[in-house]
Write a protein that holds these residues in place. Structure first.
Motif, short mmCIF file in Angstrom:
data_model
loop_
_atom_site.label_atom_id
_atom_site.label_comp_id
_atom_site.label_asym_id
_atom_site.label_seq_id
_atom_site.Cartn_x
_atom_site.Cartn_y
_atom_site.Cartn_z
N PRO A 89 15.80 -2.32 1.34
CA PRO A 89 14.18 -1.76 1.71
C PRO A 89 13.79 -3.50 2.66
CG PRO A 89 15.00 -2.24 -0.57
CD PRO A 89 15.67 -2.47 -0.31
N LEU A 90 12.73 -3.80 3.74
CA LEU A 90 12.22 -4.20 4.35
C LEU A 90 12.73 -5.11 4.70
CD1 LEU A 90 9.43 -4.87 1.89
CD2 LEU A 90 9.47 -3.38 3.70
N ALA A 91 14.35 -5.65 4.82
CA ALA A 91 15.11 -7.10 5.42
C ALA A 91 14.98 -6.82 6.95
CB ALA A 91 15.92 -7.58 4.46
N VAL A 148 0.80 -0.63 0.08
CA VAL A 148 -0.21 -0.22 0.00
C VAL A 148 0.59 1.43 -0.03
CG1 VAL A 148 -1.67 1.59 1.08
CG2 VAL A 148 -2.10 -1.39 1.21
N ALA A 149 1.89 1.16 0.90
CA ALA A 149 2.42 2.29 1.09
C ALA A 149 3.39 3.13 -0.67
CB ALA A 149 3.25 1.89 1.40
N TYR A 150 3.83 1.56 -1.05
CA TYR A 150 4.70 1.76 -2.80
C TYR A 150 3.62 2.65 -3.08
CZ TYR A 150 4.73 -2.47 -4.83
OH TYR A 150 3.96 -2.74 -5.21
N GLY A 202 9.75 2.87 5.46
CA GLY A 202 10.32 4.09 5.12
C GLY A 202 11.30 3.65 3.75
N PRO A 203 11.81 2.42 3.28
CA PRO A 203 12.50 2.45 2.13
C PRO A 203 11.16 1.92 1.29
CG PRO A 203 13.38 0.90 3.82
CD PRO A 203 12.37 1.65 4.62
N ALA A 204 10.41 1.07 1.83
CA ALA A 204 9.04 1.51 0.83
C ALA A 204 8.55 3.00 0.71
CB ALA A 204 7.93 0.77 1.05
N GLU A 223 18.24 3.42 7.31
CA GLU A 223 17.94 3.21 5.97
C GLU A 223 16.10 3.73 5.58
OE1 GLU A 223 17.30 -0.74 6.55
OE2 GLU A 223 19.46 -1.95 6.14
N ALA A 224 16.11 4.16 6.64
CA ALA A 224 14.61 5.08 6.54
C ALA A 224 15.03 5.99 5.18
CB ALA A 224 13.22 5.05 8.31
#
Length: 286
Positions: free
Chosen positions: A226-228, A100-102, A178-180, A258-259
């Motif tokens: 991202p996400l990991a 949803v975010a990306y 954040g990365p998304a 990262e974010a």
């Protein structure tokens, strides 16, 4: 009038009426941002209610995928599913929020262009980037709402209990997204420039599935993707009941960095792609 080292007027030398005007401008800007945020949130709610079937289908599809994995896996390898159930639930929870975010920002820009209202957003007196930023903030709230609903359905389906401390889960979830969000900015810029980017969405979504399940303990370099790292920390917090301050400080610091970096880079790339789209006369040219 004295000036500081940067050539700006020294605050102590600014006339009282100037400082008062600056304060009023700041308050007006906050008020305008609040009004804009409220309008963006209201529009998002109206569209999701008006197209409720699509909204529910999006959530239901991911839940069905989870249910098939859970019941099918329990029939074939019950012990393996039991041992990895926490990771599966947290992974689906984060995957839905990240999707949803990306993706919402890109789809919204595409729809605005198709509706012929993208130019109006670009001419907003508050600036196009502020409009996009507030849209992104609303999308994150929507992502959390979807995630909470899916999480409740998964817990009811499996009978699994998880630690759901809001003071831990919410900050970790925001940082993990954040990365998304950074990826969403890039995709939003690509949508402005190239119009059709649906295939890229599919590639990103499949990539996120692998990243959520990435074995960061065995391969520490995967934490930079991202996400990991966010998924790993959420599994520790929700599965083992660890509080935010009990998680490794180095991992938390890396997650914050990262974010910030992913969002900043995505924002810069979005601005560059938006300028290219405007210079090429591609805004609203469907």
């Amino acid at each position: 009038m004295s000036v500081d080292d940067d050539g700006r007027p020294d605050d102590g030398a600014v006339a009282p009426e100037t400082r008062s005007a600056t304060t009023r401008d700041g308050r007006a800007s906050l008020t305008e941002s609040y009004v804009l945020a409220r309008a963006v949130a209201y529009k998002s709610l109206i569209l999701r209610v008006r197209y409720a079937f699509n909204t529910v289908t999006n959530l239901f599809t991911i839940y069905v995928f989870f249910a098939l994995l859970f019941f099918g896996g329990r029939a074939v390898a019950p012990q393996a599913i039991t041992n990895s159930l926490t990771g599966i639930i947290v992974g689906f929870f984060l995957l839905l929020m990240a999707t949803v975010a990306y993706s919402d920002l890109s789809w919204e820009l595409v729809r605005e262009a198709q509706w012929g209202t993208l130019e109006q957003l670009y001419m907003s007196p508050l600036g196009f980037r502020r409009v996009v930023f507030l849209k992104t903030a609303v999308n994150i709230l929507v992502a959390f709402a979807f995630g909470v609903v899916l999480l409740g359905l998964m817990l009811l389906t499996t009978g699994k209990g998880l630690a759901l401390d809001p003071l831990t889960v919410v900050p970790l979830g925001i940082l993990a997204l954040g990365p998304a969000v950074g990826v969403g900015y890039v995709l939003g810029g690509l949508a402005l420039l190239f119009k059709r980017v649906e295939n890229v969405f599919q590639i990103v979504q499949f990539s996120f599935v692998g990243l959520v399940a990435a074995p960061v303990d065995a391969y520490p370099l995967l934490k930079l993707l991202p996400l990991a790292l966010g998924a790993d920390l959420l599994r520790s917090a929700m599965g083992e009941g660890l509080r935010l301050w009990q998680l490794p400080a180095t991992d938390l610091a890396l997650l914050v960095v990262e974010a910030v970096v992913y969002v900043a880079v995505g924002h810069v790339v979005f601005g560059w792609l938006a300028r290219r789209a405007r210079a090429g006369g591609k805004l609203g040219k469907y």
